[in-house]
Design a protein around this motif. Sequence first.
Motif, PDB file in Angstrom:
ATOM      1  N   GLY E 122       0.799  -1.222   0.000  1.00 21.37           N
ATOM      2  CA  GLY E 122       0.000   0.000   0.000  1.00 21.37           C
ATOM      3  C   GLY E 122       0.825   1.262   0.000  1.00 21.37           C
ATOM      4  O   GLY E 122       0.418   2.291   0.542  1.00 21.37           O
ATOM      5  N   ASP E 123       2.043   1.220  -0.569  1.00 22.98           N
ATOM      6  CA  ASP E 123       2.902   2.412  -0.515  1.00 22.98           C
ATOM      7  C   ASP E 123       3.399   2.819  -1.896  1.00 22.98           C
ATOM      8  O   ASP E 123       4.401   3.515  -2.005  1.00 22.98           O
ATOM      9  N   ASP E 143     -10.288  -3.654  -1.964  1.00 22.90           N
ATOM     10  CA  ASP E 143     -10.038  -2.296  -1.473  1.00 22.90           C
ATOM     11  C   ASP E 143     -10.282  -2.317   0.026  1.00 22.90           C
ATOM     12  O   ASP E 143     -11.328  -2.781   0.488  1.00 22.90           O
ATOM     13  N   GLY E 144      -9.309  -1.873   0.762  1.00 18.02           N
ATOM     14  CA  GLY E 144      -9.345  -1.976   2.217  1.00 18.02           C
ATOM     15  C   GLY E 144     -10.669  -1.519   2.819  1.00 18.02           C
ATOM     16  O   GLY E 144     -11.134  -2.056   3.824  1.00 18.02           O
ATOM     17  N   ALA E 145     -11.304  -0.542   2.171  1.00 18.88           N
ATOM     18  CA  ALA E 145     -12.520   0.008   2.763  1.00 18.88           C
ATOM     19  C   ALA E 145     -13.639  -1.030   2.815  1.00 18.88           C
ATOM     20  O   ALA E 145     -14.277  -1.215   3.846  1.00 18.88           O
ATOM     21  N   ARG E 151      -5.637  -5.812   3.741  1.00 16.33           N
ATOM     22  CA  ARG E 151      -5.056  -4.809   4.623  1.00 16.33           C
ATOM     23  C   ARG E 151      -3.935  -4.037   3.938  1.00 16.33           C
ATOM     24  O   ARG E 151      -2.908  -4.618   3.594  1.00 16.33           O
ATOM     25  N   GLU E 152      -4.170  -2.756   3.698  1.00 16.40           N
ATOM     26  CA  GLU E 152      -3.095  -1.929   3.147  1.00 16.40           C
ATOM     27  C   GLU E 152      -2.274  -1.362   4.293  1.00 16.40           C
ATOM     28  O   GLU E 152      -2.745  -0.513   5.044  1.00 16.40           O
ATOM     29  N   VAL E 153      -1.042  -1.841   4.466  1.00 18.24           N
ATOM     30  CA  VAL E 153      -0.294  -1.444   5.657  1.00 18.24           C
ATOM     31  C   VAL E 153       0.591  -0.230   5.425  1.00 18.24           C
ATOM     32  O   VAL E 153       1.063   0.379   6.370  1.00 18.24           O
ATOM     33  N   GLY E 154       0.865   0.105   4.195  1.00 19.68           N
ATOM     34  CA  GLY E 154       1.653   1.298   3.947  1.00 19.68           C
ATOM     35  C   GLY E 154       2.961   1.301   4.692  1.00 19.68           C
ATOM     36  O   GLY E 154       3.205   2.128   5.564  1.00 19.68           O
ATOM     37  N   GLY E 155       3.800   0.319   4.396  1.00 21.17           N
ATOM     38  CA  GLY E 155       5.102   0.279   5.060  1.00 21.17           C
ATOM     39  C   GLY E 155       6.135  -0.335   4.149  1.00 21.17           C
ATOM     40  O   GLY E 155       5.821  -0.781   3.050  1.00 21.17           O
ATOM     41  N   ILE E 163       4.315  -7.732   9.504  1.00 23.64           N
ATOM     42  CA  ILE E 163       2.879  -7.718   9.782  1.00 23.64           C
ATOM     43  C   ILE E 163       2.236  -9.002   9.266  1.00 23.64           C
ATOM     44  O   ILE E 163       1.471  -9.668   9.962  1.00 23.64           O
ATOM     45  N   MET E 167       0.201 -11.710  11.402  1.00 22.72           N
ATOM     46  CA  MET E 167      -1.223 -11.952  11.165  1.00 22.72           C
ATOM     47  C   MET E 167      -1.458 -13.302  10.517  1.00 22.72           C
ATOM     48  O   MET E 167      -2.594 -13.735  10.361  1.00 22.72           O
TER      49      MET E 167
END
Lengths: 234, 234, 237, 237, 258
Positions: E122-123, E143-145, E151-155, E163, E167
């Motif tokens: 997610g980045d 889509d995460g929503a 899960r978009e973790v943006g990392g 993560i 998980m």
Amino acid sequence: MEDTLTGLVSAFWLVVTLDPDLMDITLRSLQVTLTAVAIGSAIGMPLGAFLAIARFRHRRATIALLNALMGLPPVVVGLFLYILLSRSGPFGVFNLLFTPTAMIIAQVVLVTPLIASIAHQAIRELWSEYHDLLLSLNATIRQRAQTLIWDGRRALLTAALAGFGRAIGEVGAIMIVGGNIDHVTRVLTTAVALETSKGNFSLALGLGYILIALAIGVSVVSHLLSRTERSGQW
Amino acid sequence: MEDTLTGLVSAFWLVVTLDPDLMDITLRSLQVTLTAVAIGSAIGMPLGAFLAIARFRHRRATIALLNALMGLPPVVVGLFLYILLSRSGPFGVFNLLFTPTAMIIAQVVLVTPLIASIAHQAIRELWSEYHDLLLSLNATIRQRAQTLIWDGRRALLTAALAGFGRAIGEVGAIMIVGGNIDHVTRVLTTAVALETSKGNFSLALGLGYILIALAIGVSVVSHLLSRTERSGQW
Amino acid sequence: MVSLFPLHIKEAVVRAGGRTILGPISLEVKGHRATLIIGPNGSGKTTLLRLIHGLNTPKGGGLIWPVSLEQARQRQAFVFQTPILLRRTVIGNIAYPLELRGMRRSTAREKASAWAQRVGLSAMADQPAAVLSGGEKQKLALARALIAEPDLLLLDEPTTNLDGRATREIEEILQQTAAQGTTLLMATHDMGQAERLADDVIFLFHGTVHELGAAAQFFAHPQTAEARAFLKGDIVE
Amino acid sequence: MVSLFPLHIKEAVVRAGGRTILGPISLEVKGHRATLIIGPNGSGKTTLLRLIHGLNTPKGGGLIWPVSLEQARQRQAFVFQTPILLRRTVIGNIAYPLELRGMRRSTAREKASAWAQRVGLSAMADQPAAVLSGGEKQKLALARALIAEPDLLLLDEPTTNLDGRATREIEEILQQTAAQGTTLLMATHDMGQAERLADDVIFLFHGTVHELGAAAQFFAHPQTAEARAFLKGDIVE
Amino acid sequence: AYAGETLRLAVTTSFHNSGLSDVLLPAVQAETGLTVDLLVVGTGQALRLGQAGDVDAVFVHSPAAEKAFVAAGYAPHRTEIMDNDFVILGPRSSIADVAAAESAHQAFSAIAAAGAPFVSRGDDSGTHRRERAIWSATQHVPDGADDPWYREVGGSMGATLNIAAAMGAYTLSDRASWLNFANKADLTIVFEGGPALFNQYAYLPISQDRHPHVNADLAAVLEAFLISPEGQQLIGAYQIDGETPFTPNPNLAAPLDG
Ligand SMILES: Nc1ncnc2c1ncn2[C@@H]1O[C@H](COP(=O)(O)OP(=O)(O)OP(=O)(O)O)[C@@H](O)[C@H]1O
Ligand SMILES: Nc1ncnc2c1ncn2[C@@H]1O[C@H](COP(=O)(O)OP(=O)(O)OP(=O)(O)O)[C@@H](O)[C@H]1O
Ligand SMILES: [Mg+2]
Ligand SMILES: [Mg+2]
């Protein structure tokens, strides 16, 4: 350089359009941080008062340690909690990892020593003023702490605000235990970090400005509240 | 979970074997942070004293703002400085980006409001005690500040240690402006972050323990120093 | 050097806590004399002294000095009703006013020891001031005020915690200081002391000057019923 | 309830700042009497009162109460030489000891107003204590001590900043309190006051009990040269 | 030759986490005396550093973005140095039925169908873009929503792997980062191979016309080394517990054979 301005613009639009994602992460930031600061104050202020009042062996060592804990590195705290909370860890069963609760725990660990240290220093002053009287009146340790915290509340405001400041801007720990998961554990700071790594500097700055505005808002409000009841003293 | 222990072991070995890389980043951590705290104190303490002494319009607003700035998010500060120091930024010519100097600047920005806020709160107390006397003796603003800082030095220790704590554990800002370049701008916190992202938890924790030990050492030493000259007061 | 006096106070009023605590007051303070301020608790003695010293700013009216205001400020010293002690040693406290004036530290401390000697604090010269006894604190405050050799010395009940002998000695010091040309303005509840020191007397009552005049005259034949009652230690309503 | 008295002080010594500031002292404090402590500045009056109150711990020797120590602590009140004021209103200060004992806030404040009335502070009942005048602060401290209805009341120069009338009124209150069975232990530099109030007198000199006995006797015929000199306000060496 | 000189190179976290840099850079130093300062950042940030002229060259794996970068004139050219491949990771106790899948997007469809937890970078990094590309080939682009399992973790790659490991979720990673990752926990490779998972790394020197101060000569030196036989050989020989994650660029090797 123009990023700093386009940042302002994007911040402006995000706010006026009440961008839902922004609202989401902003509210989460506030919720997590305010909860953490509330808990941190509830622990730290009595602790600070106790360290000012009580006389016990290694008291000074304890204070030095407490002051040192202000330097707990967020990343290490985050990593440590990650290990404790992960499935394979002792508290894995609670399934707290990558939840706002985990982020609150991390921030409590980070802000409590800061709040306690500042509270201790402020209360020590007041204690040296009240010492003889409170002893003379046979106030219990508990009563002494209550009196000092109550009468010293204006000084303690700084402690609480320092804790808030540390928590609201913190990213290292909550990134690890929260995971910066969109719609779940993403907060302003982690969003800023993400946009930065994406190279979206102007959006990152925009979010940053909003974060700073938030901090200013909270500080101003608390000052106004404390002012409405300030005494004739300086 | 065993990482937490193997971490201790690796920390132990790194230390006893005086691992050159470790020494390198540890010294850099200390050098950067102590410099930043020194500068931050040199700015923050007089500023805090001034805000306690002087009466001017918007004084309370200034104080509220200062307290709010304790919440400056490291990532945003880092990003902002990056843009300023970038080759295409206004200060690009100085070539400061990705140098320890840039990291020091970032930390100064972060710790100064914290030190100033705590100093202000501590000095305000002392000022209410000295106020009439210093006015009666016609002390200049400068002399008042000097007297309050000197006589309040024990309380100011907390401010300095809080600043140190914030700086030594900080990673968000220095990662961006320092770049975590091996042998150039890598410090303990950025190293911890790196190892964490590699999944080398035990090494990450090991470095973390060393970082914490460092913080404790500094705090204890400063307390001993301040103790050697403490007065008969509480 | 131009004299600080006469000081004219014109219609000065001090308000605090939403009420008038002093004034309106108009009077002339003459130089080279000892003026004693007496009156019941809460009548405004401290406030009047603080007003003259510039610690309280008048709401209405004001002070008129024959010299510039900062001149006037420079040449006064104040002994507070409750001593304000710096968190330093006794010597450190006494030397402080001189250090503020840029005197070399060593010189300042020499003079300070001399004064400590004079008020009888030599024994505890290097103790932190915080541990002094009540009377010793008052002696310190006096020494710190006198070391600056002010032209106007304001004293707010400076000998209340002193024993008989110390009181007498301090009074002698004050008389010598007065003799050297320092003007004294002093509040006290000790009528004996007032009679011993006063050239003039100001009797404050409910924040206003109720009676004033030459000391001998005042103590012999107070004009107002309140003054008479006050001197007798009677109910003053 | 068992009486607090007689209190026996045996060979008590208080050291501070590297020297002995009080003692060795041995004496018996009898109940239901007013004992006045007099002596030059720095002779140890405050230290002796603090020792008895338990604020200073003896280096050698000690106190023997007929009751348990915390019993003894519970039943005393202390009026400090310089009033210690809580950063609260006048009423808040006076009511504080009662609140500590768990009395309902409203009741405590009612009693407090009654005492404020009695010492003449009603006018400023809701002012922050910090703004009181010197004498008003002493009145507040007295009311706060008396409201707890102690069996032993320790007073350290409690009327130094009071005007003649207030002094007389406070002395009356003290005499009434004594008449109701409270034991008074009071330090003062006002010999007139000592004669008016004292049943017994303790004359402290250089930290030791130099002379003690019945007041009438002491003031009429002091035994020691130092006591005579002190009463005359003479140099005491 | 270039002893004492330093070059600033921005690389993506996935490349750095692979550990190859720890082999290449010492070799560069030995060969040319050149010291390379590595800046490990997200792909987007790496390109921004290049744009701003804060680094002398970038080393990333996001072809589309790279071409745009060259087109915009920030870099004179891009040189494909090597490639490796992405792998789909997941829990051993396979939740979704990915074993049957023949292609990456089938595997993803299986994961989606099972609603099994999937962690996305997610980045906007090269890895993330690739993952999105694969999803777009499936019927349903999550889509995460609306998709709680997505899960978009943006990392960074490492953060994402940590993560996923915690998980027990599925995720996409480049092979090298995975092999070099210490906290594997219960994760394993559940699908690999196929063109969709091809991962091209390219080297882009920063244009000196845009930024006169950048050190084009040194950048060229490094480039020369990377495409040189010994450089290519090092890349091909690099091993992480028995596996060789990287394949040198065959087009470069070819002339050498002929
Ligand atoms: N800041 C303030 N706010 C409200 N009331 C005040 C303030 N300062 C002083 N007062 C009141 O003003 C009156 C005069 O105070 P002042 O200290 O001048 O009296 P005084 O004559 O010195 O009394 P004393 O003999 O007890 O020292 C007192 O009743 C006091 O309570
Ligand atoms: N903590 C301390 N350290 C050093 N000296 C002390 C300390 N406390 C008191 N003293 C000294 O002990 C002596 C007795 O003090 P104390 O306060 O009992 O005197 P006192 O009789 O009450 O005098 P006064 O009449 O002035 O109140 C004084 O000389 C004081 O300086
Ligand atoms: Mg007064
Ligand atoms: Mg005393």
